[in-house]
Design a protein around this motif. Structure first.
Motif, PDB file in Angstrom:
ATOM      1  N   ARG B  37     -27.721  11.853  38.875  1.00 53.67           N
ATOM      2  CA  ARG B  37     -26.623  11.079  38.284  1.00 53.67           C
ATOM      3  C   ARG B  37     -26.188  11.689  36.956  1.00 53.67           C
ATOM      4  O   ARG B  37     -24.994  11.782  36.671  1.00 53.67           O
ATOM      5  N   GLU B  41     -22.477  13.055  36.170  1.00 57.55           N
ATOM      6  CA  GLU B  41     -21.678  12.497  35.076  1.00 57.55           C
ATOM      7  C   GLU B  41     -21.302  13.563  34.049  1.00 57.55           C
ATOM      8  O   GLU B  41     -20.253  13.485  33.423  1.00 57.55           O
ATOM      9  N   SER B  42     -22.149  14.588  33.892  1.00 56.95           N
ATOM     10  CA  SER B  42     -21.828  15.667  32.950  1.00 56.95           C
ATOM     11  C   SER B  42     -20.658  16.511  33.462  1.00 56.95           C
ATOM     12  O   SER B  42     -20.079  17.292  32.719  1.00 56.95           O
ATOM     13  N   PHE B  43     -20.311  16.368  34.725  1.00 50.46           N
ATOM     14  CA  PHE B  43     -19.127  17.035  35.282  1.00 50.46           C
ATOM     15  C   PHE B  43     -17.952  16.055  35.395  1.00 50.46           C
ATOM     16  O   PHE B  43     -16.979  16.318  36.120  1.00 50.46           O
ATOM     17  N   GLY B  44     -18.054  14.925  34.707  1.00 51.19           N
ATOM     18  CA  GLY B  44     -16.942  13.975  34.711  1.00 51.19           C
ATOM     19  C   GLY B  44     -16.829  13.130  35.965  1.00 51.19           C
ATOM     20  O   GLY B  44     -15.803  12.497  36.192  1.00 51.19           O
ATOM     21  N   PHE B  45     -17.860  13.106  36.801  1.00 52.02           N
ATOM     22  CA  PHE B  45     -17.842  12.250  37.993  1.00 52.02           C
ATOM     23  C   PHE B  45     -18.369  10.876  37.606  1.00 52.02           C
ATOM     24  O   PHE B  45     -19.290  10.748  36.819  1.00 52.02           O
ATOM     25  N   ARG B  46     -17.766   9.836  38.205  1.00 54.11           N
ATOM     26  CA  ARG B  46     -18.240   8.486  37.950  1.00 54.11           C
ATOM     27  C   ARG B  46     -18.639   7.820  39.255  1.00 54.11           C
ATOM     28  O   ARG B  46     -18.144   8.187  40.319  1.00 54.11           O
ATOM     29  N   PRO B  47     -19.552   6.851  39.162  1.00 50.05           N
ATOM     30  CA  PRO B  47     -20.020   6.213  40.404  1.00 50.05           C
ATOM     31  C   PRO B  47     -18.980   5.267  40.994  1.00 50.05           C
ATOM     32  O   PRO B  47     -18.109   4.768  40.287  1.00 50.05           O
ATOM     33  N   ILE B  48     -19.046   5.064  42.279  1.00 49.31           N
ATOM     34  CA  ILE B  48     -18.407   3.913  42.919  1.00 49.31           C
ATOM     35  C   ILE B  48     -19.469   3.312  43.838  1.00 49.31           C
ATOM     36  O   ILE B  48     -20.461   3.976  44.159  1.00 49.31           O
ATOM     37  N   PRO B 106      -6.577  13.761  40.369  1.00 51.75           N
ATOM     38  CA  PRO B 106      -7.696  13.929  41.292  1.00 51.75           C
ATOM     39  C   PRO B 106      -8.862  13.023  40.923  1.00 51.75           C
ATOM     40  O   PRO B 106      -9.283  12.991  39.773  1.00 51.75           O
ATOM     41  N   ARG B 108     -12.629  11.879  40.818  1.00 50.76           N
ATOM     42  CA  ARG B 108     -13.961  12.507  40.835  1.00 50.76           C
ATOM     43  C   ARG B 108     -14.982  11.389  40.885  1.00 50.76           C
ATOM     44  O   ARG B 108     -15.214  10.717  39.869  1.00 50.76           O
ATOM     45  N   TYR B 110     -18.890   9.781  42.535  1.00 51.20           N
ATOM     46  CA  TYR B 110     -20.114   9.958  43.306  1.00 51.20           C
ATOM     47  C   TYR B 110     -20.572   8.623  43.859  1.00 51.20           C
ATOM     48  O   TYR B 110     -20.209   7.562  43.336  1.00 51.20           O
ATOM     49  N   ILE B 136     -14.306  15.209  45.200  1.00 50.35           N
ATOM     50  CA  ILE B 136     -13.039  15.238  44.467  1.00 50.35           C
ATOM     51  C   ILE B 136     -11.951  14.978  45.495  1.00 50.35           C
ATOM     52  O   ILE B 136     -11.852  15.693  46.495  1.00 50.35           O
TER      53      ILE B 136
END
Lengths: 445, 445
Positions: B37, B41-48, B106, B108, B110, B136
């Motif tokens: 996780r 998150e360090s690549f700008g992805f957030r959870p859903i 786009p 992003r 996870y 993405i």
């Protein structure tokens, strides 16, 4: 490949009572769960996981009609009767009984997981929700109760929530008084009636007890407890002392309550956060001693945000060995619901940086800069949206990014915009990393 | 209350194919998930998050017989046909279509969650397992593919696993060659056959293709790809260049593959960790471009530990808008299985301290000392097991604790045992915190 697919559209929709969490909400929840796990682990608790599906007879074990009604139950591929777990306590009992030889007792475990109940969906009630349980199994004394409550206090306090009050009681006080009145066999119904006190008031509870044919003496002993609260917990204990009379059961409960309360003070739980409340009963019939509920003061109507108690016989359904336990559970969904009403936001301390190029193309410069910034602990994304600077900025704003950096390879320079402070700076490409780090550090101070 | 319960014991057991995780294993998994996780998150992805249960027609949308067979499907309380999700990709497609107006593209995101498949349980195959997906959505270009692969590389590298190799390809190369041979309509079967290459070998694939009545020219073009790998990726791309011939589709695929490969190098992914492999096909029929699989070198036989690819039409089932996407998934259960075979343990950096008293009673001194140590960042538990010093030590050893401290209130002293270094020290009670911190710090250096 895809052209052969028939083009009828299936309407995208969820089942009634089931939710998606969009990125902002899911991140807020994830941040809270992360902090809760950290607190649990700082008290030496470790996670366990159990399956979503169990044999239906395991789940139905306690066998109330309500359980049967709520259970998502079906026949699986092997024609077995299976059900989706409706809480994490029954699976814990099955887990302890099944693995008792491989576990170290007193067992300190937490379980964060989804449960399912086929309730009629209504505002704030869902058919799928998350529970955050922590339990100590194999320790019968009040010190384990205090340890769980003290940890739950630490977890709630760490979430930076508004003020809250943990209200504790011991069921044996009530049980003992009912025994004295010769109504010991009616304890379950009486507890359930008392559990509605906040909803239906004292008169309502009296009426319900009378309608259940509970003896007048018992009703009088029980309702007296509602007024036993003193100006502080010492006074409340004194009041209770005079009520418990000749009942050994009630005396034992009061003694335990006194010990729990004292240990909570010793452990540093502030006085205002915990309160002895003789009217707390908890409807569930497996509790045997300490019980507690938590009122969230900014939104007292949402119901208890952290509850639990001692259950000395739960694993009894599955094993002849006795495993006295005590556990608590944080209602993360209720808490998030209350935050929404309050307008409270969860600090996610994301300092997102979006890096792109003036043309919109992702170049070697872009991914290199992103990797380097990331190595310095920032959350960074390469802008893959194929839009020039203006589109990058709009995207970054919508994402709630802190900084957007647009590289101009021809000028060997980069424009950096601090979206939080509406500042803009142009630096040589080689100075990008340093400039971004300076911006972030400056506004942190 | 409990005596009235009938005393028949229900045998505690799980459903076939379903697992519990005991504390050590659950903690190891949780530590890995936490790191994954953090990288996402360090690549700008957030959870859903999406529900475990969906309308069966949503899940069956893609409609393969295999899906139907694997689906845990039943009628819910409202007599609706519902199913438990068998992957996280279909729910993502439904999610994107349903919430498109509320999302920033786009997108992003996870999704880490449990999925269920009614497969025949066998070694290493379970009916309930976890997937860690990141996607993405809304970016059609190769830069998004490179971003996902680069992030997945970072996630795996951060787990401190053994060496691994991400093998990438582009399906359009295969599709284009099949089109040239006039066998474009057979792509799905051909991909599925190629996907078995490692299992059945090149001869096996040839035989299977022939049995499917695939044209000899097509078979020859496809199997030529198996030998197109050069000594490095530049050589492989050169070899492919000469195969793709007149096919625009194959050219576009190769061009994209070249860009993805270059961006991965620019982003700092070491050369040995990524390899163009023209034989990677991925059986799933929704992939349309880039595809990748990951071999875990210490246990190459366990299958891919991280896979994914580009799917440009997935949401098409649920909306008329096009949402080109690319995603990858880490096989956390496979990885943990490999660790077990390797004897690799997950660092949990728990420095657990157990505090008790000589009598075994939990006193004010005990909880105060525990709270103070905890405030210094240690994981600490009060010993609630009601046993004297020897029992406390045995418990602490079984728990894998670092230190056990037993307070003697009469002597106003405490005995501290460092279980890792088998050292023991007696200090005044007032020096407990300092002494424990010194011990922990010393051995860390």
């Amino acid at each position: 490949l895809n052209e052969s697919r028939d083009t009828e559209i299936i309407t995208p929709r969820r089942l009634k009572g089931f939710r998606d969490a969009l990125p902002d909400d899911a991140l807020a929840r994830e941040v809270l769960l992360r902090r809760i796990r950290a607190t649990f682990e700082s008290f030496g608790f470790r996670p366990i996981t159990t399956p979503a599906l169990e044999h239906a007879e395991i789940l139905r074990g306690k066998g109330s009609d309500e359980t049967d009604r709520l259970l998502f139950e079906f026949r699986d591929h092997g024609d077995r009767a299976v059900g989706m777990r409706f809480d994490l306590t029954v699976p814990l009992a099955r887990f302890v009984a099944e693995h008792q030889g491989d576990l170290t007792f007193p067992l300190r475990v937490y379980q964060i997981g989804t449960v399912w109940r086929g309730e009629r969906p209504q505002r704030g009630r869902y058919r799928e929700f998350m529970q955050c349980d922590a339990d100590i199994v194999g320790a019968p004394g009040p010190s384990a109760d205090a340890e769980v409550i003290s940890m739950m206090h630490a977890a709630l306090a760490d979430l930076a929530v508004g003020e809250f009050r943990i209200r504790i009681n011991d069921r044996r006080i009530l049980n003992g008084l009912l025994e004295l009145a010769g109504a010991g066999g009616r304890a379950t119904e009486v507890m359930r009636a008392i559990d509605k006190l906040e909803k239906i008031g004292e008169e309502g509870v009296r009426a319900e007890l009378a309608s259940l044919d509970v003896d007048a003496d018992a009703i009088s002993r029980v309702t007296k407890l509602f007024t036993a609260s003193g100006s502080n917990d010492v006074a409340t204990i004194d009041n209770l002392e005079s009520e418990v009379g000749a009942s050994d059961t009630a005396r034992a409960g009061l003694e335990s309550l006194r010990t729990v309360r004292a240990l909570l003070g010793d452990a540093g739980v502030p006085d205002g956060r915990v309160q002895i409340d003789p009217s707390i009963a908890r409807g569930l019939d497996y509790y045997t001693g300490t019980v507690f509920e938590t009122t969230y003061l900014p939104a007292p109507d949402i119901g208890s945000v952290m509850s639990g108690g001692r259950y000395d016989h739960l694993a009894r359904l599955f094993t002849k060995s006795e495993y006295p336990g005590v556990g608590g559970s944080i209602g993360i969904d209720r808490l998030l619901g209350a935050f929404e009403v309050e307008g409270r936001t969860v600090e996610t301390d994301a300092q997102l940086v979006v890096v792109g190029s003036v043309s919109g193309a992702v170049t070697a410069d872009v991914v290199r800069a992103a990797a380097e910034l990331r190595a310095h602990g920032l959350a960074v994304e390469s802008f893959v949206g194929d839009k020039p600077a203006k589109g990058q900025r709009r995207y970054a704003e919508r994402r709630g990014a802190r900084i957007v950096a647009t590289i101009d390879p021809e000028q060997d320079s980069v424009e950096i915009i601090d979206l939080k402070r509406s500042q803009r700076e142009r630096v040589a490409l080689g100075e990008l990393v340093e400039a971004v780090r300076r911006m972030v550090a400056e506004s942190a101070s």
